[in-house]
Design an enzyme around this catalytic site. Structure first.
Site, PDB file in Angstrom:
ATOM      1  N   ASP A 295       0.847  -1.192   0.000  1.00  0.00           N
ATOM      2  CA  ASP A 295       0.000   0.000   0.000  1.00  0.00           C
ATOM      3  C   ASP A 295       0.885   1.246   0.000  1.00  0.00           C
ATOM      4  O   ASP A 295       1.779   1.392   0.844  1.00  0.00           O
ATOM      5  CB  ASP A 295      -0.902   0.005   1.236  1.00  0.00           C
ATOM      6  CG  ASP A 295      -1.876   1.167   1.232  1.00  0.00           C
ATOM      7  OD1 ASP A 295      -2.955   1.018   0.637  1.00  0.00           O
ATOM      8  OD2 ASP A 295      -1.545   2.204   1.821  1.00  0.00           O
ATOM      9  N   ILE A 296       0.655   2.156  -0.946  1.00  0.00           N
ATOM     10  CA  ILE A 296       1.434   3.392  -1.029  1.00  0.00           C
ATOM     11  C   ILE A 296       1.114   4.278   0.172  1.00  0.00           C
ATOM     12  O   ILE A 296      -0.056   4.525   0.483  1.00  0.00           O
ATOM     13  CB  ILE A 296       1.142   4.139  -2.340  1.00  0.00           C
ATOM     14  CG1 ILE A 296       1.530   3.268  -3.548  1.00  0.00           C
ATOM     15  CG2 ILE A 296       1.897   5.470  -2.393  1.00  0.00           C
ATOM     16  CD1 ILE A 296       1.125   3.849  -4.892  1.00  0.00           C
ATOM     17  N   GLU A 338      -4.658   2.344  -4.315  1.00  0.00           N
ATOM     18  CA  GLU A 338      -3.199   2.375  -4.218  1.00  0.00           C
ATOM     19  C   GLU A 338      -2.638   1.093  -3.609  1.00  0.00           C
ATOM     20  O   GLU A 338      -1.486   1.044  -3.181  1.00  0.00           O
ATOM     21  CB  GLU A 338      -2.755   3.580  -3.387  1.00  0.00           C
ATOM     22  CG  GLU A 338      -3.146   3.549  -1.930  1.00  0.00           C
ATOM     23  CD  GLU A 338      -4.527   4.114  -1.651  1.00  0.00           C
ATOM     24  OE1 GLU A 338      -4.783   4.469  -0.484  1.00  0.00           O
ATOM     25  OE2 GLU A 338      -5.357   4.199  -2.584  1.00  0.00           O
TER      26      GLU A 338
END
Length: 422
Positions: A295-296, A338
């Site tokens: 996950d960004i 994301e």
């Protein structure tokens, strides 16, 4: 090309600094590069190295204009030659095409646009042969069709028993099913109707191959689930052309159905489908399997500060890094927004975590452009290992919990899911 080999790109321009900076960014995505400002050095290098693509500035080099050096470059180099230009008229584009240019890209070059173009060229070079499953109880007719299609470079599997069709579809994964209409046990249109009732096979093109010439009977067979109807006494060239056109269309549609439009990675449903297959295989063969959720970090903040287009570029940058680092296209997907999913087949948890952390470190080094300059982005990840009795959803939940722990610990790190007690 081996898994770890870097794809070599040559740049040719009178000013090498701009392309050197671009090349350094490309290196983060599995490319190597060299920049040339003189024609003699470029020609000598083309003699000795295997190059994937040549990108030449419309101005040419210090000692030669682009129009002058292109004919000889085309003789020496059979790969793609891409012209980087500020925008030229169509008449000039046609002139460049005739002297050897195969593609054009706008100058200044956008890194992700360039990688998209290079990936497309690479995929075009390595198109896999079409796979055709031929169901026909006649050995003579099957031999005729198999010989014709195999001679055209296709992989053909002949099946004479229609009752084994679903096992063959599961194991062979064909691009097209070539189906006889009249068989002792059942009719081809009956088989087609059964196939169309199973979602995993619903999109496979079915082409009937029969001696039937009555148009009404042909249309009735197609209404049961067929995509085309061919007659067995046709010319072999016509058979090859019809199968090629239909199989190519299926591959294109299948790619759009399975892939996320922004990143080109597997979409949510298909990365889960891929994980389900790997979980079943790991349990059956007692192989290790790990799964990572990525996950960004602070993605909403990136969108708020730099705009959604910048956020999209960050997502594409990460997807490119993952795609270049994980050679199996069915092992990486965009889980949603994301979030990304990585399937580490045959890898225990610690090794999968180490490889995921290497990706995290490399992503940290990427520079993302915006109107005010450049910024960096990071990601967090959670890694879980498949254990006895775990389902694919159990594995996802465990990796997701480890990701939550990594976020809570400060982000930009890889968390490990706790192992079950024996």
């Amino acid at each position: 090309m081996s898994q770890n080999a870097k794809r070599l790109i040559y740049f040719a321009a009178p000013n090498t600094q701009l392309f050197s900076e671009l090349g350094q960014q490309l290196a983060m995505f599995g490319f190597d590069f060299q920049v040339f400002d003189r024609n003699s050095a470029l020609l000598a290098a083309l003699h000795s190295n295997q190059v994937e693509a040549l990108i030449i500035d419309e101005a040419g080099l210090l000692d030669t204009k682009a129009e002058q050096c292109l004919p000889l470059l085309k003789l020496l180099f059979k790969g793609p030659i891409v012209l980087a230009s500020m925008g030229i008229e169509m008449v000039k584009q046609l002139e460049f095409l005739r002297t050897g240019v195969t593609d054009f890209i706008s100058h200044p070059i956008n890194l992700l646009t360039l990688i998209d173009r290079l990936d497309h060229l690479e995929e075009f070079k390595h198109i896999q042969p079409y796979k055709v499953l031929l169901l026909d109880d006649s050995d003579l007719a099957a031999k005729w069709a198999s010989t014709a299609l195999s001679g055209a470079g296709m992989k053909v599997k002949h099946l004479s028993d229609p009752l084994k069709i679903f096992d063959a579809l599961d194991q062979f994964h064909p691009d097209l099913l070539l189906l006889d209409v009249y068989m002792p046990q059942c009719q081809g249109d009956e088989i087609a109707k059964l196939i169309r009732q199973r979602p995993q096979f619903d999109s496979i093109p079915i082409v009937f191959l029969s001696t039937e010439t009555q148009r009404g009977r042909q249309l009735m067979a197609r209404s049961m689930g067929g995509d085309d109807f061919l007659v067995k006494n046709m010319e072999t060239e016509e058979l090859i052309a019809a199968v090629t056109i239909t199989a190519e269309r299926y591959r294109t549609l299948r790619r759009w159905m399975m892939r996320d439009s922004l990143t080109g990675l597997l979409n949510h449903s298909h990365i889960i489908e891929s994980l389900n297959r790997e979980v079943a295989r790991a349990h059956k063969e007692l192989r290790p399997l790990s799964f990572a959720m990525v996950d960004i970090d602070h993605f909403k903040r990136i969108n708020d500060l730099f705009g959604h287009s910048a956020g999209d570029r960050v997502i594409k940058s990460l997807s490119r890094l993952l795609k270049q680092s994980i050679p199996n296209p069915d092992a990486v997907g965009r889980y949603g927004g994301e979030e990304f999913a990585l399937i580490w087949s045959d890898q225990p948890q610690l090794r999968a975590a180490q490889r995921t952390d290497e990706l995290r470190s490399r992503f940290n080094e990427l520079s993302h452009a915006n109107n005010d300059g450049h910024f960096v982005a990071t990601f967090s990840a959670g890694v879980a290992q498949l254990e006895a009795g775990m389902s694919a959803q159990d594995l996802i939940d465990a990796a997701d919990q480890a990701l939550y722990q990594a976020k809570a610990a400060g982000r930009n790190e890889v968390g490990l899911a706790s192992r079950r007690k024996a």
